[in-house]
Structures are given as C-alpha cells and as structure tokens.
Write a protein that holds these residues in place. Structure first.
Motif, short mmCIF file in Angstrom:
data_model
loop_
_atom_site.label_atom_id
_atom_site.label_comp_id
_atom_site.label_asym_id
_atom_site.label_seq_id
_atom_site.Cartn_x
_atom_site.Cartn_y
_atom_site.Cartn_z
N VAL A 138 0.85 -1.07 0.00
CA VAL A 138 -0.05 0.03 0.11
C VAL A 138 1.11 1.26 -0.01
N PRO A 139 0.66 2.18 -0.88
CA PRO A 139 1.65 3.17 -0.99
C PRO A 139 1.50 4.24 0.20
N ASP A 140 2.74 4.97 0.39
CA ASP A 140 2.71 5.91 1.33
C ASP A 140 3.35 7.30 0.64
N ALA A 141 3.11 8.29 1.58
CA ALA A 141 3.55 9.48 1.21
C ALA A 141 5.01 9.84 0.56
N PRO A 159 -0.93 10.02 -8.00
CA PRO A 159 -2.29 10.02 -8.45
C PRO A 159 -2.48 11.08 -9.32
N ALA A 160 -3.45 10.80 -10.26
CA ALA A 160 -3.88 11.65 -11.25
C ALA A 160 -4.38 12.87 -10.76
N LEU A 213 -3.78 10.84 -2.31
CA LEU A 213 -2.88 9.43 -2.12
C LEU A 213 -4.13 8.55 -1.18
N ALA A 214 -4.65 9.04 -0.42
CA ALA A 214 -5.59 8.27 0.19
C ALA A 214 -6.47 7.66 -0.62
N ASP A 215 -7.00 8.18 -1.70
CA ASP A 215 -8.03 7.38 -2.34
C ASP A 215 -7.00 6.32 -3.25
N VAL A 268 -12.69 9.30 -8.11
CA VAL A 268 -12.14 8.26 -9.00
C VAL A 268 -12.95 8.04 -10.20
N ARG A 269 -14.04 7.69 -9.88
CA ARG A 269 -14.97 7.03 -11.01
C ARG A 269 -14.96 8.23 -12.16
N ARG A 270 -15.06 9.43 -11.78
CA ARG A 270 -15.11 10.53 -12.92
C ARG A 270 -13.92 10.68 -13.57
N VAL A 271 -12.83 10.46 -12.97
CA VAL A 271 -11.50 10.40 -13.94
C VAL A 271 -11.61 9.27 -15.14
#
Length: 419
Positions: free
Chosen positions: A87-90, A127-128, A133-135, A223-226
C-alpha cells in the motif's frame, strides 16, 4: 537426501539465477556520446539494480530510484529512496514526483536508463489530478483483498496515475529511454510490470471500469469521474515519441525455474516445470498440485517418482478471514489439507523477493508429517485456512522460510518433491 535442504537449495538456486548482478550487465547500452545519462527506477530490486549498474557503467551518470523499506543498498551516484509496499505512502508519492521532475528538459542526445522490478506500482504513487493519495491507498487495499490478478490491478492503477502507463516516458521525451525489467508478472508482459511507466498501454479507462465492476470494488465519485470522463487515458501503441525507446526483460520466472530444474537434475532427481505463469486462487492452485503429487506417488503418472514438480506465476488470495499470511503459506496450507499426510510428498512455496505478502517470511516448507505435528500443537488446519492464517500454522511448526529481502523479484516459486 534431506528433502528440506534439497528444497531450500532449489529455492536459493532459483533466486540466484535472477539477481541483477548476474542478469543486468549484458543488457547495458553504450553511453551517449554527447548527452547525459540519467537513471530512474522503481521496484523491490531497483536499488540493487542501480548498484550493479554503477559497477558496470563506463561514463558519468546520475539519478534516483525508489525501493521498498528495508531494500536499500549503498550507491555512489544514484540516490535511493525507500517507500511503502504493497500500500503506497507519502514517501512513494514524493519519490514519484521527484523522478518525474528529474526528467524534465532532457534533449534528444540524453539517455534515460529506467530500472523496473516488481513492486513499482505501489512505490511510484503519483495520483492523477483530482485523486488523492488516500484514494489510491484505499483502492490498493480493496484490490488486494478482492483477488484481482496483477494485470487487472495494474490496469486500474495506470488509469488513475500521473506517472504510470507510459506517462513517465512521455515526460522523458525527446530523450531515448532504455527500460531494463525484472519481470514479476505471469506471461512477462512488460507493460504490466510496475504498471509500465515507460511503455505504451493498449488498455482503456473503460477496461478499468469493467475490472472494478467484476471484482465489486467500490470507488468514490472523484475516482469514477476520472475514468468515466476519459481523463485517465494512457499513451497508446504507436505513440511517435516512443519510437527510439527500447525495453528488455533481463530476468523472469522462467529463468529461475530452469535454474532450479537443472540443479535438481544434477542431484539425480527428475524435474518437471508445469508453467511459469500460473494464476488463480492460491488454495485452488494447491488442489491441482496435490492431485498431481498423489497421481505420481500412487500411480506413477504423469511422472515417475522420484521427481520434483516446479511452477511459478502469481497466485491471489481473496481475504475471508483475519489471519496472517501471504499467498505462499496459503498455498501450502491448502496443499497440506488436500494431501492429508501423503507419504513421500514434500513441498516449498516462497516469494522470490523474500517477502510473502507483507509478512517477514518468504514462504514455508511442508512435509508428510506436517499435519501430525500440527495436531500435536492443537492446530486446526482447515479452520486456519478458512481464516487465511497460513503464517501462524507454519510458524507454530517452525517451518517458515525467513531469508530477508533478496533484492530481486520474479514472484512465486513452488516445488513439490515426490519420493
């Protein structure tokens, strides 16, 4: 023969065959005559790849790579940053942005060497626009728990990223990009490894939406919108800015399995490679291996004993319980239940990166007496399998394989020995 040491020797041989030291130097291009050499990269093996590159490169170079915590090695010219996986982090987000910024303003005379290995998808977390990042963290966790294949997971990741799916290569243009890959994906599709940051992508946002629906993964509206807007589309095959670029797979599961097979044959044990690209639920793949081992043991078909049956790829685990364990201990616990103490059958299953999921072990070993010993400890194998608790099962038996990070990664290694 000591079956335990024999199986451990096969695993160590497999890992040794896919190290950066042994595989990377032969693929290095000539240094540019009138330009810079910039090194970038990501993955569990990225730091070791950078170290080996420095040792064999003839000319100036500089750069930055990101690897998993605990996988850093000493380098002189290439900076190494550590970040979280799976899981990614900062730290991964900052590293990805720094890598993207470092390739800005390159010329057509410059060379970019991109060092990629498994784990890069989580480590290159940028992220796009419109996504946090939380998403990405929540999405990664949901996909990991869903049983999605690595190809499906990375299709989604590519379309929600500012660096994956070829976007990093776009940022490097007009410089020439040479990508050197240690493949950890079944089938060795270069575009799937670390979500292909320097390679074109034939997938689409609609593909990503279909994958989310198939695995019943809910995502927030932003997210769905992207995906629904098409803003997450990636550069496609035929992209003219990629014409001078090249990609080489320097190590793969096939190489590891063939090395293990040769080692076994040298010891007088017939070796049979089933496949280097097996996918599916770990517990279900175990049932197939158990059936084959019983057939060899009881009927001498499809192989004659003594022999070792080898396979690789990347299995998955759909989480139903709350136990500890990765896909390799899950495979072995399911194998143990299915074999029910079958005489003469021993097995090992390990992740070639030295870490089974997020635990501290590479995998574990199974012996004909494993269930009997488990009973003496008061363990209930089927209940522990239902709870996804393979780690605790093999920890209690003292049969975990703990080797630490191997600094390479071609995914699962399985060997079933039938005597």
């Amino acid at each position: 023969m000591d079956p335990r040491n024999f199986l451990l020797d096969l695993f160590n041989t497999a890992v040794g065959a896919v190290t950066a030291e042994g595989c990377l130097p032969a693929f290095l291009p000539a240094p540019p005559t009138n330009g810079r050499t910039l090194v970038i990269g990501a993955g569990k093996g990225a730091a070791e790849m950078a170290r080996v590159l420095e040792a064999h490169w003839r000319g100036p170079l500089e750069g930055l790579v990101v690897t998993r915590y605990g996988h850093k090695v000493a380098t002189e010219h290439i900076e190494v940053i550590e970040a979280a996986h799976p899981v990614p982090d900062a730290a991964g987000e900052i590293a990805a942005q720094r890598i993207l910024d470092s390739v800005a303003g390159l010329s057509e005379n410059d060379l970019v060497l991109c060092l990629i290995s498994g784990g890069g998808s989580a480590l290159l977390a940028l992220p796009a626009p419109g996504i946090t990042l939380a998403d990405k963290q929540a999405l990664n966790q949901a996909l990991l728990a869903s049983g999605a294949t690595i190809a499906d997971m990375n299709c989604v990741r590519k379309h929600l990223s500012s660096i994956k799916g070829g976007r990093l290569a776009l940022a490097c243009a007009p410089a020439r990009v040479v990508t050197l890959l240690i493949s950890d994906v079944p089938g060795d599709d270069p575009g799937v490894v670390a979500s292909g940051p320097t390679l074109s992508d034939a997938g689409t946002c609609q593909d990503a939406l279909a994958i989310l629906a198939r695995y019943r993964v809910d995502v927030p509206a932003n997210v769905r919108r992207v995906l629904e807007s098409g803003d997450g589309e990636t550069p496609k095959p035929g992209e003219p800015r990629f014409e001078r670029n090249s990609c080489h797979i320097i190590a793969s599961a096939r190489i590891a399995l063939e090395a293990a097979a040769a080692k076994a044959r040298a010891a007088g044990i017939a070796a049979h490679i089933l496949s280097d690209e097996i996918e599916g639920e770990a517990r279900d793949i175990a049932l197939m291996h158990a059936a084959m081992a019983r057939a060899v043991s009881v009927h001498g078909q499809p192989f004659s004993a003594p022999c070792v049956i080898l396979s690789g790829g990347e299995t998955t685990v759909t989480l139903r319980g709350k136990g500890r364990g990765g896909r390799n201990t899950e495979f072995l616990l399911s194998l143990a239940v299915a074999l029910a103490g079958q005489r003469g059958v021993h097995a090992i299953a390990c992740d070639t990166d030295g870490i089974d999921g997020s635990e501290d072990n590479a995998g574990a070993l199974l012996a004909p007496d494993s269930l009997a010993r488990a009973g003496a400890h008061g363990l209930r194998p089927q209940a522990m399998l239902d709870n996804n608790d393979g780690y605790s099962f093999f920890e209690a038996l003292g049969d975990l394989v703990v080797c630490g990070p191997t600094l390479t990664n071609v995914n699962d290694f399985r060997a079933v020995l039938v005597l």
